[in-house]
Motif scaffolding. Sequence first.
Motif, mmCIF file in Angstrom:
data_model
loop_
_atom_site.group_PDB
_atom_site.id
_atom_site.type_symbol
_atom_site.label_atom_id
_atom_site.label_comp_id
_atom_site.label_asym_id
_atom_site.label_seq_id
_atom_site.Cartn_x
_atom_site.Cartn_y
_atom_site.Cartn_z
ATOM 1 N N LEU A 1 45.671 40.576 34.635
ATOM 2 C CA LEU A 1 45.440 39.130 35.384
ATOM 3 C C LEU A 1 44.253 40.235 36.848
ATOM 4 N N LYS A 2 44.967 40.792 36.513
ATOM 5 C CA LYS A 2 43.922 41.775 38.254
ATOM 6 C C LYS A 2 42.750 42.046 37.948
ATOM 7 N N GLN A 3 42.504 42.610 36.461
ATOM 8 C CA GLN A 3 40.783 42.587 35.549
ATOM 9 C C GLN A 3 40.405 40.737 35.746
ATOM 10 N N LEU A 4 40.801 40.218 35.408
ATOM 11 C CA LEU A 4 40.392 39.634 35.354
ATOM 12 C C LEU A 4 40.285 38.132 36.495
ATOM 13 N N GLY A 5 40.744 38.444 37.354
ATOM 14 C CA GLY A 5 40.776 37.703 38.711
ATOM 15 C C GLY A 5 39.447 38.385 39.549
ATOM 16 N N ASP A 6 39.246 40.291 39.286
ATOM 17 C CA ASP A 6 38.116 40.991 39.169
ATOM 18 C C ASP A 6 36.847 40.318 38.664
ATOM 19 N N ASP A 7 36.681 40.156 38.082
ATOM 20 C CA ASP A 7 35.939 39.545 36.550
ATOM 21 C C ASP A 7 34.785 38.460 37.547
ATOM 22 N N PRO A 8 34.000 38.462 37.791
ATOM 23 C CA PRO A 8 32.712 37.827 39.217
ATOM 24 C C PRO A 8 32.575 36.663 38.158
ATOM 25 N N ARG A 9 32.667 36.493 36.661
ATOM 26 C CA ARG A 9 32.373 35.919 36.182
ATOM 27 C C ARG A 9 33.253 34.598 35.768
ATOM 28 N N LEU A 10 34.445 34.559 35.941
ATOM 29 C CA LEU A 10 35.558 33.790 36.786
ATOM 30 C C LEU A 10 35.555 32.694 37.929
ATOM 31 N N ALA A 11 35.337 31.111 37.020
ATOM 32 C CA ALA A 11 35.184 30.355 37.884
ATOM 33 C C ALA A 11 36.319 30.393 39.109
ATOM 34 N N ALA A 12 35.303 29.989 40.010
ATOM 35 C CA ALA A 12 35.938 30.232 41.396
ATOM 36 C C ALA A 12 37.059 29.563 41.957
ATOM 37 N N ASP A 13 37.364 28.123 41.039
ATOM 38 C CA ASP A 13 38.370 27.797 40.617
ATOM 39 C C ASP A 13 40.117 28.093 40.769
ATOM 40 N N LEU A 14 39.540 29.110 39.595
ATOM 41 C CA LEU A 14 40.456 30.247 38.579
ATOM 42 C C LEU A 14 40.787 31.043 39.836
ATOM 43 N N VAL A 15 40.426 31.471 40.293
ATOM 44 C CA VAL A 15 40.578 32.848 40.960
ATOM 45 C C VAL A 15 41.849 32.689 41.633
ATOM 46 N N PRO A 16 42.413 31.993 42.717
ATOM 47 C CA PRO A 16 43.563 31.569 42.970
ATOM 48 C C PRO A 16 45.080 31.344 42.440
ATOM 49 N N LEU A 17 44.762 30.679 41.394
ATOM 50 C CA LEU A 17 45.475 31.036 39.977
ATOM 51 C C LEU A 17 45.501 31.957 39.134
ATOM 52 N N VAL A 18 44.824 32.921 38.613
ATOM 53 C CA VAL A 18 45.161 34.006 38.163
ATOM 54 C C VAL A 18 45.949 35.337 39.343
ATOM 55 N N ALA A 19 45.214 34.773 40.581
ATOM 56 C CA ALA A 19 45.701 35.848 41.519
ATOM 57 C C ALA A 19 47.595 35.573 41.666
ATOM 58 N N GLU A 20 47.511 34.033 41.566
ATOM 59 C CA GLU A 20 49.326 33.337 41.734
ATOM 60 C C GLU A 20 49.726 34.402 40.886
ATOM 61 N N GLY A 21 49.149 33.582 39.872
ATOM 62 C CA GLY A 21 50.030 34.538 38.807
ATOM 63 C C GLY A 21 50.267 35.901 38.073
ATOM 64 N N GLY A 22 49.962 36.044 38.779
ATOM 65 C CA GLY A 22 49.561 37.916 38.819
ATOM 66 C C GLY A 22 50.827 37.861 39.641
ATOM 67 N N GLN A 23 50.538 37.586 40.506
ATOM 68 C CA GLN A 23 52.437 37.426 41.856
ATOM 69 C C GLN A 23 53.736 37.689 41.067
ATOM 70 N N LEU A 24 53.260 36.454 40.056
ATOM 71 C CA LEU A 24 54.256 35.826 39.993
ATOM 72 C C LEU A 24 54.838 36.981 38.972
ATOM 73 N N ALA A 25 54.111 37.339 38.251
ATOM 74 C CA ALA A 25 54.482 38.094 36.796
ATOM 75 C C ALA A 25 54.738 39.701 37.856
ATOM 76 N N THR A 26 54.482 40.247 39.106
ATOM 77 C CA THR A 26 55.183 41.249 39.770
ATOM 78 C C THR A 26 56.116 41.280 39.870
ATOM 79 N N GLU A 27 56.189 39.985 40.935
ATOM 80 C CA GLU A 27 57.539 39.633 41.535
ATOM 81 C C GLU A 27 59.507 39.426 39.581
ATOM 82 N N VAL A 28 58.636 39.192 38.590
ATOM 83 C CA VAL A 28 59.455 39.283 37.819
ATOM 84 C C VAL A 28 59.998 40.173 37.291
#
Length: 480
Positions: free
Chosen positions: A291-318
């Motif tokens: 998810l971190k690599q996906l969030g750092d990918d410039p090809r990722l749509a701008a509106d999906l970046v916060p969702l990917v970051a939130e998913g990564g944070q949630l996974a880290t908490e788990v």
Amino acid sequence: MSADQRRGFRGLPLLVAVQWLGLPLRSRKFWIVQAGVLLVAFLDEIVQHLLRPPPVFVLPPSTIAGLLLVPVVYAALNFGVRGSVSTSLWATVLMFHDWVIPGGVSPSVEWAEIGGLVIINGVAFVVGQRVEREAHARLRAEEALRASEVAEARYRALFDEQHAPVLVTDSAGVVTEANAAATSLLGASAAGRRLSDLVDAPVTAILEGAVSRLPVRERVFVPKARTLEIGLAEPLVQIVLVDVTEEEHRALEQRAYAAHLVTVQEDERRRLARDLHDDPVQSLIHHVRMLKQLGDDPRLAADLVPLVAEGGQLATEVVDVLRTVIRGLRPPALDDLGVVAALRQLVAECDARHTVSVRLRVSGDQIRLSPENELTVYRVAQESLSNVVRHASATGALVDLQYGQQVVLTITDDGCGIPASSTMSVTLGGHLGLIGMRERVNLVGGSLEIRANTPHGTLVRATLLGALPEPQPVADDLMV
């Protein structure tokens, strides 16, 4: 009323008086005694009045009194005070006419006879009373002896028929008596030998209650002793051996079963912790990186970046939560670094995750304990802190670990305190956490104390045997 009825009526008071006095009128000896008194009085009458001319030698009054004393004393010895007094009064009646007939005897003889009869009546009363007291005392002694014989027979029957071995020893510890069960257990030659030669305990230790269990020939007994005070004789000690072999076997089986359950539980926790670490945690860590690599990918749509970051944070908490669960199941530090490091980690997590301020204090020469003891110390501290957080409403807690000949773990808090019913329920089937702590401590041969703390809060203290390895000194009074 006929003449016979009038004579019977006149004789009734005499019969009542005789019955009230209790005179032994049915005794042949009594009438022989009265005849002896009559004979003495008759001889005195012949000598004093009937012989003419009077004899040169006249019996003095003292001799007559002495002769009358013989039947009076005999009556006292055989019939008591009633027989002696009635005999002396009979003698007085027989001698009475000498005083009332004018010129019967001289005044000096008369007064001598009166004095003699007074002495005879006094002797009759005193001796009769003494004889009756002695007779009553003898009867009481005989009754007491019979009661003692009955009690002895009952005791002997209970002693011999008792299923439990019973021994009686003197103050020196020499067996004086042994019932059939004791003879069967210790041999026919048990009587006469010292108790310490028969069992592995002296009589003084058993009497003081210092011997809780007594193994004898592959059986286990609880000795119960008491002192037997027998008059002025040397006190004896009675020892009853209560057979608890079956109870001991059941207790051993229960402890073995509990130890097996604890082992199975810890193995299952270890396996579960390893499985969680090797599969879910590693998978989640991999997903976090993806998810971190996906969030750092410039090809990722701008509106999906916060969702990917939130998913990564949630996974880290788990992952963090799973790691906490793994440490609770089986902390790696316990096996790798020892119980002090594991307790330091436990206290730090509790202090960070909850509002209770928890401190750790370690004193003494720190050494590695046996794996079982280290696990017991950790589990007791873990359960105690869990109870503090959930039930105590405390603001602070202290985990104190002292090393020495014994290892003492003490957990105290400043909360509302544990109710007395909760400490009692440990043995009555309630509060599984407290029961689990006590079982763990018992399995390693330690002791657990749970009580209200002073002035407030709860105290949990586990005392275990010291460790066997060579001490490895570490800084004392470590505070976390």
